[in-house]
Design a protein around this motif. Structure first.
Motif, PDB file in Angstrom:
ATOM      1  N   MET A  40       0.789  -1.232   0.000  1.00  0.00           N
ATOM      2  CA  MET A  40       0.000   0.000   0.000  1.00  0.00           C
ATOM      3  C   MET A  40       0.823   1.286   0.000  1.00  0.00           C
ATOM      4  O   MET A  40       0.541   2.211  -0.754  1.00  0.00           O
ATOM      5  N   GLU A 109      -8.202   2.736  -8.846  1.00  0.00           N
ATOM      6  CA  GLU A 109      -7.051   2.570  -7.937  1.00  0.00           C
ATOM      7  C   GLU A 109      -5.743   2.846  -8.680  1.00  0.00           C
ATOM      8  O   GLU A 109      -4.843   3.494  -8.154  1.00  0.00           O
ATOM      9  N   ASP A 113      -3.853   5.960  -7.171  1.00  0.00           N
ATOM     10  CA  ASP A 113      -2.725   5.572  -6.312  1.00  0.00           C
ATOM     11  C   ASP A 113      -1.396   5.484  -7.065  1.00  0.00           C
ATOM     12  O   ASP A 113      -0.354   5.872  -6.522  1.00  0.00           O
ATOM     13  N   HIS A 114      -1.445   4.959  -8.307  1.00  0.00           N
ATOM     14  CA  HIS A 114      -0.176   4.765  -9.032  1.00  0.00           C
ATOM     15  C   HIS A 114       0.254   6.039  -9.751  1.00  0.00           C
ATOM     16  O   HIS A 114       1.410   6.442  -9.656  1.00  0.00           O
ATOM     17  N   LEU A 119       1.452   6.529  -4.397  1.00  0.00           N
ATOM     18  CA  LEU A 119       1.537   5.813  -3.114  1.00  0.00           C
ATOM     19  C   LEU A 119       2.289   4.501  -3.279  1.00  0.00           C
ATOM     20  O   LEU A 119       2.995   4.049  -2.375  1.00  0.00           O
TER      21      LEU A 119
ATOM     22  N   ILE B  43      -5.429   6.718   1.272  1.00  0.00           N
ATOM     23  CA  ILE B  43      -5.656   5.305   0.974  1.00  0.00           C
ATOM     24  C   ILE B  43      -7.129   5.031   0.651  1.00  0.00           C
ATOM     25  O   ILE B  43      -7.451   4.205  -0.197  1.00  0.00           O
TER      26      ILE B  43
END
Lengths: 155, 69
Positions: A40, A109, A113-114, A119, B43
């Motif tokens: 994560m 995601e 995120d990428h 992250l 997150i």
């Protein structure tokens, strides 16, 4: 009075949530746990020793706890849709919706995120962009397959 | 004999102490003292976006017109 309705909607919502949740589990089981990739916060805290590996594992667990909630909510919506006479019960629509959900999980995601937040990456290191693009492409394929199944499920 | 050794080893402090061992304490302290809420919101961001998309999916499907008297 004339009213309009989209009868597949509740089944599509339930299937998509289940697809998001199960897609998140597949991601967690295969990429995080078995292959030890895609952790994560590995873009911020690279998992290079026991402490940083456990730190990433803890955040992995928090993320997957929320994907569990998505799955449970999807099950609840499926139960509710199954009790309605006006919702057509179609295997193709349901499978298509799950495929759509899993694909959306990968695309959203992957982009957030990428690409935007950085992250983590699917497989950090040389060639990480290719892995990230492959992850997005697999998601887009699932979305297309899901959309096609939902369309044919109406016939 | 090896089974007995395994049982004795599993009962030793080193085996059961790990849930609260030094590394676990360090990780928990690190997690809750360093940008916990910022990291949690980052997150969860994809899941919030996904929930917003799913909330619009009830519009998917054939529009059906029905007469209601």
């Amino acid at each position: 009075v004339t009213i309009s309705a989209r009868p597949e909607g509740p089944l599509v919502q339930a299937g998509a949530l289940l697809g998001i949740g199960l897609g998140g589990f597949a991601d967690g089981i295969v990429l995080h746990q078995i292959l030890q990739w895609h952790n994560m916060l590995s873009g911020k805290v690279p998992p290079i020793d026991v402490i940083s590996i456990k730190y990433n594992m803890l955040w992995d667990g928090i993320f997957h706890a929320f994907t569990w909630l998505m799955t449970a909510t999807g099950l609840g919506l499926l139960w509710r849709a199954g009790g309605r006479n006006d919702v057509p019960w179609s295997t193709r629509t349901f499978l298509g919706s799950m495929s759509l959900g899993w694909g959306l999980f990968n695309v959203v995601e992957g982009v957030i995120d990428h690409q935007i937040l950085g992250l983590h990456h699917v497989h950090p290191g040389s060639g990480q962009l290719a892995w990230d693009i492959g992850f997005l492409a697999f998601g887009a394929l699932l979305v297309l397959v899901g959309g096609a199944l939902i369309r044919t499920g109406r016939d | 004999m090896s089974v007995l050794a395994l049982v004795l080893a599993s009962a030793s402090p080193a085996a059961w102490a790990c849930p609260n061992c030094d590394t676990a304490q360090t990780v928990r302290a690190w997690m809750f003292q360093t940008d916990f809420w910022e990291r949690l919101s980052l997150i969860l961001l994809p899941l919030v976006v996904l929930a917003a998309i799913v909330s619009q999916l009830d519009r998917v499907g054939r529009a059906e017109r029905r007469e209601r008297s």
